[in-house]
Design a protein around this motif. Structure first.
Motif, PDB file in Angstrom:
ATOM      1  N   TYR A 177      31.569  11.881  29.696  1.00 19.07           N
ATOM      2  CA  TYR A 177      32.282  12.689  30.704  1.00 19.07           C
ATOM      3  C   TYR A 177      31.367  13.089  31.858  1.00 19.07           C
ATOM      4  O   TYR A 177      31.814  13.699  32.816  1.00 19.07           O
ATOM      5  N   GLY A 179      19.348  19.514  34.598  1.00 19.98           N
ATOM      6  CA  GLY A 179      19.271  18.066  34.347  1.00 19.98           C
ATOM      7  C   GLY A 179      20.611  17.395  34.305  1.00 19.98           C
ATOM      8  O   GLY A 179      21.591  17.917  34.824  1.00 19.98           O
ATOM      9  N   GLY A 180      20.589  16.309  33.592  1.00 18.22           N
ATOM     10  CA  GLY A 180      19.583  15.870  32.643  1.00 18.22           C
ATOM     11  C   GLY A 180      19.333  16.893  31.517  1.00 18.22           C
ATOM     12  O   GLY A 180      20.076  17.838  31.324  1.00 18.22           O
ATOM     13  N   GLU A 199      17.472  24.300  31.047  1.00 14.37           N
ATOM     14  CA  GLU A 199      18.618  23.780  30.290  1.00 14.37           C
ATOM     15  C   GLU A 199      18.135  23.010  29.071  1.00 14.37           C
ATOM     16  O   GLU A 199      17.226  22.179  29.164  1.00 14.37           O
ATOM     17  N   GLN A 230      28.881  23.046  24.021  1.00  9.66           N
ATOM     18  CA  GLN A 230      30.162  22.351  24.301  1.00  9.66           C
ATOM     19  C   GLN A 230      31.269  22.692  23.310  1.00  9.66           C
ATOM     20  O   GLN A 230      32.365  23.056  23.711  1.00  9.66           O
ATOM     21  N   ARG A 281      28.405  13.613  21.950  1.00  6.59           N
ATOM     22  CA  ARG A 281      27.211  14.472  21.884  1.00  6.59           C
ATOM     23  C   ARG A 281      26.273  13.989  20.786  1.00  6.59           C
ATOM     24  O   ARG A 281      26.702  13.407  19.798  1.00  6.59           O
ATOM     25  N   ASP A 296      26.705  26.894  27.112  1.00 10.78           N
ATOM     26  CA  ASP A 296      27.757  26.128  27.801  1.00 10.78           C
ATOM     27  C   ASP A 296      28.778  25.689  26.774  1.00 10.78           C
ATOM     28  O   ASP A 296      28.426  25.090  25.747  1.00 10.78           O
ATOM     29  N   MET A 331      32.902  23.850  26.561  1.00  6.78           N
ATOM     30  CA  MET A 331      33.980  23.224  27.327  1.00  6.78           C
ATOM     31  C   MET A 331      35.292  23.362  26.546  1.00  6.78           C
ATOM     32  O   MET A 331      35.293  23.399  25.319  1.00  6.78           O
ATOM     33  N   THR A 382      36.626  18.047  32.887  1.00  7.44           N
ATOM     34  CA  THR A 382      37.270  17.302  33.982  1.00  7.44           C
ATOM     35  C   THR A 382      36.867  15.834  33.885  1.00  7.44           C
ATOM     36  O   THR A 382      35.762  15.516  33.447  1.00  7.44           O
TER      37      THR A 382
HETATM   38  C1  LIG Z   1      23.293  19.470  32.727  1.00  2.00           C
HETATM   39  S1  LIG Z   1      24.431  19.872  31.493  1.00  2.00           S
HETATM   40  C2  LIG Z   1      23.567  21.000  30.403  1.00  2.00           C
HETATM   41  C3  LIG Z   1      22.311  20.603  29.643  1.00  2.00           C
HETATM   42  C4  LIG Z   1      22.334  19.339  28.819  1.00  2.00           C
HETATM   43  N1  LIG Z   1      22.323  18.205  29.680  1.00  2.00           N
HETATM   44  C5  LIG Z   1      23.492  19.273  27.877  1.00  2.00           C
HETATM   45  O1  LIG Z   1      24.498  18.630  28.200  1.00  2.00           O
HETATM   46  O2  LIG Z   1      23.384  19.845  26.798  1.00  2.00           O
HETATM   47  C6  LIG Z   1      25.475  21.025  32.330  1.00  2.00           C
HETATM   48  C7  LIG Z   1      26.802  21.427  31.724  1.00  2.00           C
HETATM   49  O3  LIG Z   1      27.860  21.010  32.536  1.00  2.00           O
HETATM   50  C8  LIG Z   1      29.043  20.901  31.780  1.00  2.00           C
HETATM   51  N2  LIG Z   1      29.721  19.647  32.178  1.00  2.00           N
HETATM   52  C9  LIG Z   1      29.156  18.462  32.421  1.00  2.00           C
HETATM   53  N3  LIG Z   1      30.099  17.539  32.753  1.00  2.00           N
HETATM   54  C10 LIG Z   1      31.302  18.175  32.699  1.00  2.00           C
HETATM   55  C11 LIG Z   1      32.657  17.777  32.917  1.00  2.00           C
HETATM   56  N4  LIG Z   1      32.981  16.516  33.234  1.00  2.00           N
HETATM   57  N5  LIG Z   1      33.635  18.714  32.788  1.00  2.00           N
HETATM   58  C12 LIG Z   1      33.308  19.992  32.474  1.00  2.00           C
HETATM   59  N6  LIG Z   1      32.048  20.425  32.243  1.00  2.00           N
HETATM   60  C13 LIG Z   1      31.053  19.521  32.344  1.00  2.00           C
HETATM   61  C14 LIG Z   1      28.627  20.913  30.317  1.00  2.00           C
HETATM   62  O4  LIG Z   1      29.070  22.089  29.709  1.00  2.00           O
HETATM   63  C15 LIG Z   1      27.123  20.862  30.383  1.00  2.00           C
HETATM   64  O5  LIG Z   1      26.525  21.629  29.364  1.00  2.00           O
END
Ligand SMILES: C[S@@+](CC[C@H](N)C(=O)[O-])C[C@H]1O[C@@H](n2cnc3c(N)ncnc32)[C@H](O)[C@@H]1O
Ligand code: SF4
Length: 396
Positions: free
Chosen positions: A37, A81-82, A114, A141, A153, A178, A180, A212
């Motif tokens: 995603y 990140g990343g 992060e 998540q 994941r 975080d 979702m 999303t």
């Molecule tokens: C850079 S990531 C966080 C750190 C690490 N990369 C992880 O995923 O565990 C940022 C956050 O954005 C959210 N995110 C990323 N893509 C998304 C999407 N398509 N829809 C909703 N939330 C999203 C997720 O909750 C994710 O933890």
């Protein structure tokens, strides 16, 4: 266009009497595996991570950018990140020591990193804390195993709980999780159950995002079965009520915090503050006192190209904002996401123009019930927050 060429802008019609607060974003672009995603600028790490080389490149990048601080101290730093938690403790320590040597940080600087629960260990957390990181954001998540699998994941629910325990043991007193919702085949009880699980871990902050389908992702190419809109709406109503009951104030569309624990870094974005963006694909926004303009600065996305070019003009693409209409719209795009909105003074100082430029748009938005009728503040009503895109169109 690159930084060495003078930019053909019309004379700025913006006026800035002072500069906004300054933040620093550093992008660390590698992950263990790409989630289906995710459209962040992130890449699967193959073999060992070139973390030393990358940190050196980030510091070259900062040296080149430091004059843009224009005398300000940095209030917040975000290592995003990343998966920054893939970097070694030593690499993060070198990075933060290098930052301190190059640019002044405020005494109570907020430094967030992060972490992915599938890419953490106790020693590393302790080293991050010792290096000066004082806020961790953990990508949980969901706590439902089938959902974690559907999201691709690399961790299970137990890993998320362990990550929180390890973070507390390492001395972190400021944790974000975080989560979702609206996941493949999601249901209301399950999604609210995820929030309840998260609350049991007693974080200071929760980011609760609706999943999303982003362009150029595996989910866009082969969409999973997402829940219908009425299920999503029910999840939001029940989830927001639960978070409010538990003392988490909703201060932005997806951000909830216990009193005193809002994310200062993200607040600076939403209040149209300045930030230097370092690393592959990072974006920055800087108010230029001399030119009386705003400049957006974007780095090349590919990590290898970034490392090769960091610190030179070819690493950066620049765009100037000198037109009041554009500055106003970009300000509102951020500020109206905030539940409490922003004061008129902040608009005038940071969008570089009198609030009178918004008169027609404000009147139309107030009439529709999308903006509160208050001369001192720009704040969306709950209805306006739900229809943010339509609300913003009134200012175009
Ligand atoms: C850079 S990531 C966080 C750190 C690490 N990369 C992880 O995923 O565990 C940022 C956050 O954005 C959210 N995110 C990323 N893509 C998304 C999407 N398509 N829809 C909703 N939330 C999203 C997720 O909750 C994710 O933890
Ligand atoms: S771990 Fe985080 S940044 Fe990496 S691909 Fe997954 S969501 Fe994106």
């Amino acid at each position: 266009m690159n930084a060495s060429a003078p930019l053909p802008t019309e004379r700025s019609r913006l006026r800035f009497d002072s500069l906004p607060p300054l933040s620093l974003y550093l992008h660390l672009p590698w992950c263990v595996r790409k989630c289906p995603y995710c459209d962040f600028n992130s890449y699967e790490a193959r073999g060992s991570l070139p973390d030393r080389e990358y940190v050196e490149a980030l510091l070259r990048d900062l040296s080149a950018e430091a004059p843009l601080a224009q005398g300000r101290v940095v209030d917040t730093i975000f290592l995003g990140g990343g998966t920054p938690s893939l970097f070694s403790g030593a690499a993060i320590e070198t990075l933060l020591a290098g930052l301190r040597a190059e640019i002044a940080l405020s005494a109570d600087v907020e430094i967030t990193l992060e972490a992915n629960p599938g890419a953490v260990d106790a020693e590393r957390f302790a080293a991050f804390r010792a290096a000066g990181v004082n806020r961790l954001s953990i990508g949980v998540q969901s706590f439902r195993e089938p959902k974690l699998r559907a999201l691709g994941r690399i961790h299970g629910a137990a890993d998320a709980r362990t990550a929180v325990t390890m973070a507390r043991a390492a001395g972190f007193e400021n944790l974000n999780l975080d989560l979702m919702y609206g996941l493949p085949d999601d249901d209301c009880d399950g999604a609210v159950g995820d929030l309840e699980e998260a609350l049991r871990l007693e974080p200071e902050h929760l980011s609760w995002y609706q999943l999303t389908l982003e362009p150029n992702t595996a989910f866009e190419r082969r969409p999973p079965p997402l829940p219908p809109d009425d299920t999503v709406a029910e999840i939001e109503v029940r989830g927001r009520a639960l978070l409010a009951d538990e003392g988490f104030g909703r201060y932005e569309i997806s951000a909830y915090a216990r009193p005193g624990h809002r994310c200062r870094h993200n607040l600076n974005y939403w209040r149209f503050g300045d930030y230097l963006g370092l690393g592959a694909g990072a974006h920055g926004k800087v108010t230029l006192a001399e030119e009386q303009e705003i400049e957006r600065r974007v780095r090349t996305r590919n990590p290898r190209t970034f490392v090769a070019s960091a610190g030179s003009a070819t690493a950066v693409t620049r765009e100037r904002i000198g037109a009041p209409e554009q500055a106003a719209l970009e300000f509102l795009l951020n500020a109206l996401r905030l539940s409490e909105g922003v004061s008129i003074d902040v608009f005038e100082a940071r969008a570089g123009q009198p609030v009178a430029t918004l008169t027609a748009g404000r009147a139309a938005a107030v009439e529709r019930g999308w903006l509160v009728d208050d001369p001192t503040v720009l704040r969306a009503t709950p209805l306006g927050l739900e229809r943010l895109n339509k609300l913003l169109e009134l200012f175009v």
